[in-house]
Design a protein around this motif. Sequence first.
Motif, PDB file in Angstrom:
ATOM      1  N   GLY A   1       0.830  -1.204   0.000  1.00 24.18           N
ATOM      2  CA  GLY A   1       0.000   0.000   0.000  1.00 24.18           C
ATOM      3  C   GLY A   1       0.859   1.246   0.000  1.00 24.18           C
ATOM      4  N   ASP A   2       0.235   2.358  -0.306  1.00 23.19           N
ATOM      5  CA  ASP A   2       0.960   3.623  -0.382  1.00 23.19           C
ATOM      6  C   ASP A   2       1.323   4.138   1.011  1.00 23.19           C
ATOM      7  N   LEU A   3       2.499   4.771   1.076  1.00 25.53           N
ATOM      8  CA  LEU A   3       2.975   5.429   2.290  1.00 25.53           C
ATOM      9  C   LEU A   3       3.325   6.862   1.941  1.00 25.53           C
ATOM     10  N   LEU A   4       2.891   7.803   2.765  1.00 22.47           N
ATOM     11  CA  LEU A   4       3.277   9.196   2.590  1.00 22.47           C
ATOM     12  C   LEU A   4       4.538   9.445   3.414  1.00 22.47           C
ATOM     13  N   GLU A   5       5.573   9.964   2.764  1.00 22.94           N
ATOM     14  CA  GLU A   5       6.789  10.350   3.476  1.00 22.94           C
ATOM     15  C   GLU A   5       6.617  11.808   3.871  1.00 22.94           C
ATOM     16  N   ILE A   6       6.621  12.042   5.183  1.00 22.49           N
ATOM     17  CA  ILE A   6       6.351  13.382   5.703  1.00 22.49           C
ATOM     18  C   ILE A   6       7.608  13.896   6.403  1.00 22.49           C
ATOM     19  N   GLY A   7       8.005  15.098   6.036  1.00 22.26           N
ATOM     20  CA  GLY A   7       9.156  15.734   6.649  1.00 22.26           C
ATOM     21  C   GLY A   7       8.790  17.135   7.083  1.00 22.26           C
ATOM     22  N   GLY A   8       9.634  17.716   7.912  1.00 21.98           N
ATOM     23  CA  GLY A   8       9.391  19.087   8.323  1.00 21.98           C
ATOM     24  C   GLY A   8      10.077  19.416   9.622  1.00 21.98           C
TER      25      GLY A   8
ATOM     26  N   LEU B   1      10.999  17.161  12.992  1.00 17.05           N
ATOM     27  CA  LEU B   1      11.175  15.748  12.655  1.00 17.05           C
ATOM     28  C   LEU B   1      12.642  15.516  12.312  1.00 17.05           C
ATOM     29  N   LYS B   2      13.321  14.699  13.129  1.00 15.92           N
ATOM     30  CA  LYS B   2      14.733  14.416  12.860  1.00 15.92           C
ATOM     31  C   LYS B   2      14.891  13.608  11.588  1.00 15.92           C
ATOM     32  N   THR B   3      13.973  12.692  11.364  1.00 11.75           N
ATOM     33  CA  THR B   3      13.952  11.886  10.141  1.00 11.75           C
ATOM     34  C   THR B   3      12.531  11.910   9.598  1.00 11.75           C
ATOM     35  N   PRO B   4      12.369  11.703   8.301  1.00 11.26           N
ATOM     36  CA  PRO B   4      11.010  11.686   7.748  1.00 11.26           C
ATOM     37  C   PRO B   4      10.173  10.555   8.366  1.00 11.26           C
ATOM     38  N   VAL B   5       8.879  10.782   8.412  1.00  9.39           N
ATOM     39  CA  VAL B   5       7.925   9.824   8.955  1.00  9.39           C
ATOM     40  C   VAL B   5       7.168   9.192   7.796  1.00  9.39           C
ATOM     41  N   LEU B   6       6.950   7.878   7.860  1.00  7.11           N
ATOM     42  CA  LEU B   6       6.147   7.187   6.850  1.00  7.11           C
ATOM     43  C   LEU B   6       4.764   6.941   7.430  1.00  7.11           C
ATOM     44  N   LEU B   7       3.764   7.535   6.804  1.00  7.28           N
ATOM     45  CA  LEU B   7       2.382   7.434   7.251  1.00  7.28           C
ATOM     46  C   LEU B   7       1.601   6.604   6.241  1.00  7.28           C
ATOM     47  N   PRO B   8       0.925   5.533   6.689  1.00  6.94           N
ATOM     48  CA  PRO B   8       0.123   4.753   5.739  1.00  6.94           C
ATOM     49  C   PRO B   8      -0.930   5.652   5.090  1.00  6.94           C
ATOM     50  N   PHE B   9      -1.060   5.545   3.783  1.00  4.60           N
ATOM     51  CA  PHE B   9      -2.054   6.348   3.067  1.00  4.60           C
ATOM     52  C   PHE B   9      -3.338   5.535   2.971  1.00  4.60           C
TER      53      PHE B   9
END
Length: 170
Positions: free
Chosen positions: A126-133, A136-144
């Motif tokens: 399934g798709d994962l959204l890579e979220i940075g900002g 956040l020390k490292t990007p977060v992968l959020l299930p889409f």
Amino acid sequence: MSDARICVGAFAGAFGVQGEVRLKSFTADPEAIADYGPLHSEDGKTVWEIEITRAIKNGFAARVAGVRSKEEADTLRGVQLFADRDALPSLPDDEFYHTDLIGLAVFDTGGKALGTVMAVHNHGAGDLLEIGGPGLKTPVLLPFTREAVPTVDLTAGRVIADPPEGIFPE
């Protein structure tokens, strides 16, 4: 790259010695890549007319107008192919082109800014959204999924997320 073009595939080198190329398709219906009209280079300066000749392992064999030899086909290896946005089909309300999601601001259900969608990945489950900002020390992968991402508002340029506990730092 212009927002009016979307990457739909790539050349993967020569196939045989008669000038056919290996073609990787990134479209939902892989064979539809040839239906999106002439395909362009990223800068839009080069245009290719493509005809799929047959399916092969990991893609298609295709003829490209003007390419007549293995050597000419090999020069195209790694070149990404872009289609005009207007040539792509419209999507139902609950489906999105990955390119439309990249750059959207992400907020939690309480309105707190979580970051920005940097990329969309799919490793088979399934798709994962890579979220940075910031924060956040490292990007977060959020299930889409509808549960983790109940709202996508392209007009407002934002995503509302209800992430599983522990994905984002407190």
